[in-house]
Design an enzyme around this catalytic site. Structure first.
Site: not given
Ligand SMILES: *Cc1c(COP(=O)(O)O)cnc(C)c1O
Length: 463
Positions: A110-112, A115
């Site tokens: 999920f950090k995509d 970021l």
């Protein structure tokens, strides 16, 4: 919109300044001066929008006049075209609850979502100011690759990511080292993740070096990361309620640094009908203990099968504490001071009840996590990754909960196989990783060595 620090020591700054500052210069965290409100008609209208258009609507009041609507739309579209699902963050209906899939970005976690946006935003702001930025970070696995994918190929940014040699999973290592863009510099250090963090901290504290090389961070304290995550709470609400403002939704959030769930809190403060926020932790349960006892106390870190939630102190928690303490910076300074001196702090029972009115918290052990992967697979044929399974287990018994799926199950094949005997088929982004060419520097875990490497690399790049 202007931004203030939780510790009150920064003159209000614009959105762009807040993004470039990251951590506030007084050691606090930056927050908007107020939350823009959203009424029922707006919610109804937003529920019909595709993800990228919704993102523009949610973000624009926070961005203010800093970036035009048109430019913001371009940034958002550039950030989400690389996702391998047309809905970007689709909602999947399972048996009595749903799963909000946040893992369709390039690194399958999920950090995509945040970021990819932050990388494009940095590049855009640097273009406008004519500057350059060198991002430096240490990773235990997941954040490093998402940060690398966020800035790969950008003209005004170089990124240096330290990971502990042979101490991250083979997939995680390959996700980082197979990125061959010239602005990406992977460093395997002969040491542990803690060594990496220590080195990065030392270099950020070396103010002459930090200024000369314009060092920046991409950790979860950057306001733009939170903002990008607010969007999918609105999106998921629209999918499950059909845009009916009288219907509330409970979200279950696998939590580590409190960034993701804080974005849910922001959505709620803006007027999204959020019934409850379920704060799900693994054995590293500092936050669930806080919600249930009012005591915030650091203990030692346990390594678990949901490693991206193996944290001790949550960097974004201070943002929530600021609102809990009626936006009084002095009180925050006192509490953070007590925390750093004694490793512990406490709020009154009245305050704790206020927390518990919105948040419900549960720590989920390894056995229960594996059991949940098995149960969901048997019952729906759907494979959860161990982080998502923690959230699904914590939401057990809450009908209609939306559980945030924070990683693709193929990224955590060992735990999944242990639970159900098979692994999830990998998405295209994870296929063929082991066969690709890699580039990585192996260096000793020494501040001087890393510093010299950064200096040499950058002077070679500019020369
Ligand atoms: C980072 C991460 C989390 C924790 O999110 P926070 O915003 O730090 O609370 C959960 N699951 C996965 C897979 C992650 O990478």
């Amino acid at each position: 919109m202007r931004y203030v620090s939780t510790r009150g020591g920064v003159e209000p700054v614009t959105f762009s300044q807040a993004v470039m500052m990251g951590l506030a210069t007084d050691g606090g965290l930056l927050l908007p001066e107020f939350f823009p409100g959203v009424d029922g008609d707006t919610l109804r209208r937003w529920s019909a929008l595709p993800f990228a258009e919704l993102a523009v609507e949610v973000m624009i009041p926070f961005v203010g006049s800093d970036i035009s609507r048109n430019e913001l739309r371009q940034l958002v579209e550039r950030s989400y075209t690389g996702f391998n699902h047309p809905e970007v963050t689709p909602v999947v209906q399972l048996n009595g609850y749903s799963v909000l899939e946040l893992f369709h970005g390039p690194t399958a976690a999920f950090k995509d979502v945040a970021l990819q946006f932050l990388g494009n935003l940095f590049e855009w702001l640097l273009e406008r100011s004519g500057g350059r930025l060198n991002i430096l970070g240490a990773t235990s696995g997941d954040t490093g690759s998402a940060a690398i994918y966020g800035v790969r190929g950008q003209q005004r940014i170089d990124i240096f990511i330290l990971h502990p040699h042979n101490r991250v999973s083979p997939i995680q290592e390959r996700q980082m080292t197979t990125v061959l863009d010239e602005n990406v510099h992977n460093i395997a250090i002969d040491g542990t993740f803690d060594d990496g963090q220590r080195i990065v901290k030392a270099l950020f504290n070396d103010l002459a070096f930090k200024d000369e090389f314009r060092l920046g961070a991409v950790n979860s304290i950057n306001w733009a990361r939170i903002l990008a995550q607010v969007v999918y709470y609105f999106y998921a609400w629209g999918r499950v309620t059909g845009g009916d403002p009288s219907r509330g939704v409970t979200f279950s959030v696998p939590t580590g640094n409190f960034g993701d769930i804080f974005a849910g809190y922001v959505a709620q403060r803006m007027g999204l009908p959020v019934e409850r926020l379920i704060l799900a932790t693994n054995r590293n349960d500092i936050l669930s203990r806080f919600v249930n006892s009012g005591v915030y106390e650091a203990r030692s870190v346990h390594h678990t099968i949901s490693p991206s939630m193996d944290i001790q102190v949550s960097s974004n928690f201070e943002r929530y504490l600021y609102y809990l303490m009626d936006e009084r910076p002095l009180r925050i300074r006192e509490l953070m001071d007590t925390m750093s001196k004694t490793g512990c702090m406490e709020v009154s029972e009245a305050r704790r009840r206020q927390v518990a009115a919105l948040f419900q918290a549960q720590a989920v052990g390894e056995t229960e996590t594996l059991e949940q992967i098995r149960e969901t697979y048997l019952d729906s044929g759907y494979i959860l990754d161990p982080h998502t399974a923690v959230g699904v287990r914590a939401a057990k018994g809450v009908a209609g909960a939306v559980c945030l799926a924070t990683a693709h199950p193929a990224k955590f094949g060992d735990a999944v196989r242990q639970a159900i005997g098979v692994e999830a088929p990998p998405p295209a982004s994870l296929q063929g990783l082991m066969e690709r060419e890699t580039r990585c520097e192996l260096l000793s875990a020494d501040v001087g060595v890393i510093k010299a490497y950064i200096q040499n690399t950058l002077s070679a790049r500019s020369g």
